[in-house]
Design a protein around this motif. Sequence first.
Motif, PDB file in Angstrom:
ATOM      1  N   LEU A 237      38.942  41.446  41.808  1.00 33.76           N
ATOM      2  CA  LEU A 237      39.312  40.357  42.724  1.00 33.76           C
ATOM      3  C   LEU A 237      39.695  40.915  44.095  1.00 33.76           C
ATOM      4  O   LEU A 237      39.375  40.318  45.129  1.00 33.76           O
ATOM      5  CB  LEU A 237      40.452  39.540  42.120  1.00 33.76           C
ATOM      6  N   LYS A 238      40.368  42.045  44.112  1.00 35.17           N
ATOM      7  CA  LYS A 238      40.673  42.688  45.393  1.00 35.17           C
ATOM      8  C   LYS A 238      39.386  43.077  46.127  1.00 35.17           C
ATOM      9  O   LYS A 238      39.269  42.903  47.347  1.00 35.17           O
ATOM     10  CB  LYS A 238      41.537  43.931  45.174  1.00 35.17           C
ATOM     11  N   ASP A 239      38.412  43.594  45.397  1.00 35.06           N
ATOM     12  CA  ASP A 239      37.131  43.979  45.999  1.00 35.06           C
ATOM     13  C   ASP A 239      36.417  42.773  46.615  1.00 35.06           C
ATOM     14  O   ASP A 239      35.630  42.926  47.563  1.00 35.06           O
ATOM     15  CB  ASP A 239      36.227  44.637  44.959  1.00 35.06           C
ATOM     16  N   LYS A 240      36.689  41.588  46.067  1.00 33.78           N
ATOM     17  CA  LYS A 240      36.070  40.369  46.600  1.00 33.78           C
ATOM     18  C   LYS A 240      36.867  39.775  47.763  1.00 33.78           C
ATOM     19  O   LYS A 240      36.528  38.704  48.266  1.00 33.78           O
ATOM     20  CB  LYS A 240      35.938  39.335  45.479  1.00 33.78           C
ATOM     21  N   GLY A 241      37.935  40.464  48.169  1.00 36.32           N
ATOM     22  CA  GLY A 241      38.697  40.030  49.332  1.00 36.32           C
ATOM     23  C   GLY A 241      39.914  39.191  49.034  1.00 36.32           C
ATOM     24  O   GLY A 241      40.546  38.651  49.947  1.00 36.32           O
ATOM     25  N   PHE A 242      40.268  39.070  47.748  1.00 32.59           N
ATOM     26  CA  PHE A 242      41.454  38.301  47.382  1.00 32.59           C
ATOM     27  C   PHE A 242      42.701  39.175  47.440  1.00 32.59           C
ATOM     28  O   PHE A 242      42.643  40.402  47.346  1.00 32.59           O
ATOM     29  CB  PHE A 242      41.316  37.736  45.967  1.00 32.59           C
ATOM     30  N   CYS A 243      43.835  38.515  47.584  1.00 31.86           N
ATOM     31  CA  CYS A 243      45.128  39.179  47.515  1.00 31.86           C
ATOM     32  C   CYS A 243      46.017  38.342  46.596  1.00 31.86           C
ATOM     33  O   CYS A 243      45.651  37.236  46.204  1.00 31.86           O
ATOM     34  CB  CYS A 243      45.748  39.315  48.914  1.00 31.86           C
ATOM     35  N   PHE A 244      47.197  38.861  46.269  1.00 30.73           N
ATOM     36  CA  PHE A 244      48.047  38.212  45.271  1.00 30.73           C
ATOM     37  C   PHE A 244      49.416  37.877  45.857  1.00 30.73           C
ATOM     38  O   PHE A 244      49.993  38.665  46.607  1.00 30.73           O
ATOM     39  CB  PHE A 244      48.214  39.107  44.045  1.00 30.73           C
ATOM     40  N   ALA A 245      49.921  36.702  45.494  1.00 30.27           N
ATOM     41  CA  ALA A 245      51.236  36.257  45.950  1.00 30.27           C
ATOM     42  C   ALA A 245      51.932  35.556  44.789  1.00 30.27           C
ATOM     43  O   ALA A 245      51.297  35.129  43.817  1.00 30.27           O
ATOM     44  CB  ALA A 245      51.105  35.318  47.143  1.00 30.27           C
ATOM     45  N   THR A 246      53.243  35.422  44.891  1.00 26.30           N
ATOM     46  CA  THR A 246      53.992  34.682  43.875  1.00 26.30           C
ATOM     47  C   THR A 246      54.008  33.201  44.229  1.00 26.30           C
ATOM     48  O   THR A 246      53.638  32.805  45.338  1.00 26.30           O
ATOM     49  CB  THR A 246      55.433  35.189  43.764  1.00 26.30           C
ATOM     50  N   LEU A 247      54.469  32.390  43.306  1.00 33.15           N
ATOM     51  CA  LEU A 247      54.520  30.947  43.546  1.00 33.15           C
ATOM     52  C   LEU A 247      55.531  30.572  44.630  1.00 33.15           C
ATOM     53  O   LEU A 247      55.497  29.457  45.142  1.00 33.15           O
ATOM     54  CB  LEU A 247      54.831  30.209  42.250  1.00 33.15           C
ATOM     55  N   ARG A 248      56.405  31.483  44.978  1.00 24.74           N
ATOM     56  CA  ARG A 248      57.305  31.226  46.107  1.00 24.74           C
ATOM     57  C   ARG A 248      56.513  30.974  47.385  1.00 24.74           C
ATOM     58  O   ARG A 248      56.946  30.240  48.264  1.00 24.74           O
ATOM     59  CB  ARG A 248      58.259  32.411  46.293  1.00 24.74           C
ATOM     60  N   GLU A 249      55.326  31.596  47.488  1.00 23.36           N
ATOM     61  CA  GLU A 249      54.491  31.445  48.684  1.00 23.36           C
ATOM     62  C   GLU A 249      53.455  30.324  48.567  1.00 23.36           C
ATOM     63  O   GLU A 249      52.707  30.072  49.500  1.00 23.36           O
ATOM     64  CB  GLU A 249      53.758  32.762  48.976  1.00 23.36           C
ATOM     65  N   HIS A 250      53.374  29.664  47.411  1.00 24.91           N
ATOM     66  CA  HIS A 250      52.329  28.653  47.202  1.00 24.91           C
ATOM     67  C   HIS A 250      52.609  27.414  48.055  1.00 24.91           C
ATOM     68  O   HIS A 250      53.701  26.840  48.003  1.00 24.91           O
ATOM     69  CB  HIS A 250      52.265  28.261  45.729  1.00 24.91           C
TER      70      HIS A 250
END
Length: 262
Positions: A237-250
Amino acid sequence: MKRVALIFIAACAYSTGASAEKACVNPLYLTFDTGHMDIAPLVADVLKRQNVKVTFFAANERTKVGDGSLGNHWSSWWKERAAEGHEFASHTYDHVYWRGDLPGVEPKFRMQPTSGAFEGREFTWDTKKYCSQLAYANERLQDFTGKKPLPLFRAPGGKTSPRLLAAAKSCGFEHVGWAAAGFLGDELPSEKFSNEVLLKKALRDIKKGDILMAHLGIWSRKDPWAPTVLEPLIMGLKDKGFCFATLREHPAYRDWLAANGS
């Protein structure tokens, strides 16, 4: 003078790097529900290695080792996850399934705990009883971590009704489900849904903004999904340009969290 210039350059580089790391333009929201916890240490290792922050929804489920996923045996594990910057929320203390609404003016529900002393029995609960289940899971998490959990919850199995959601909201809890593509399949039988098939499907279908859902151990799956699939999935998923966040940022929960002191 030269030393000052070097310090200034280093500070600018750090600031730029921190900003770049903070800016997440194609976010995904990886979440974990509790389970038998046997793979929890391995999951934690992957998340730390990949520098991915997630949101854990916790219930006191039966575990392979220890006294339940919110028992004292696992207290240090939860504390370590808090120190790493993960977020936490309720999954109902006794992993309680909603089985149906009951008629009447006052909201009442048929509920079935799947862990704890009353595992498997069906009860009639009112709003107060259900809210106490939501709150107690968060109390245990806060006891272990020293960190206030988010005022969010996930109903076991995602089973809810509009009445149940309204009842939970009345005592300060907003429900969080998951995206269709975000169902990562770790609770499906491995005889029909191999890890390879689930990985390919997730990498193909997941899109920006999706909430992803997996577990910290599923009793019925013979070929465990995690951690075998977890790291390749994150890397893919990172290779496809995605990043990860917690639900605090949703964005769907930001206003709710702010209004409820988070």
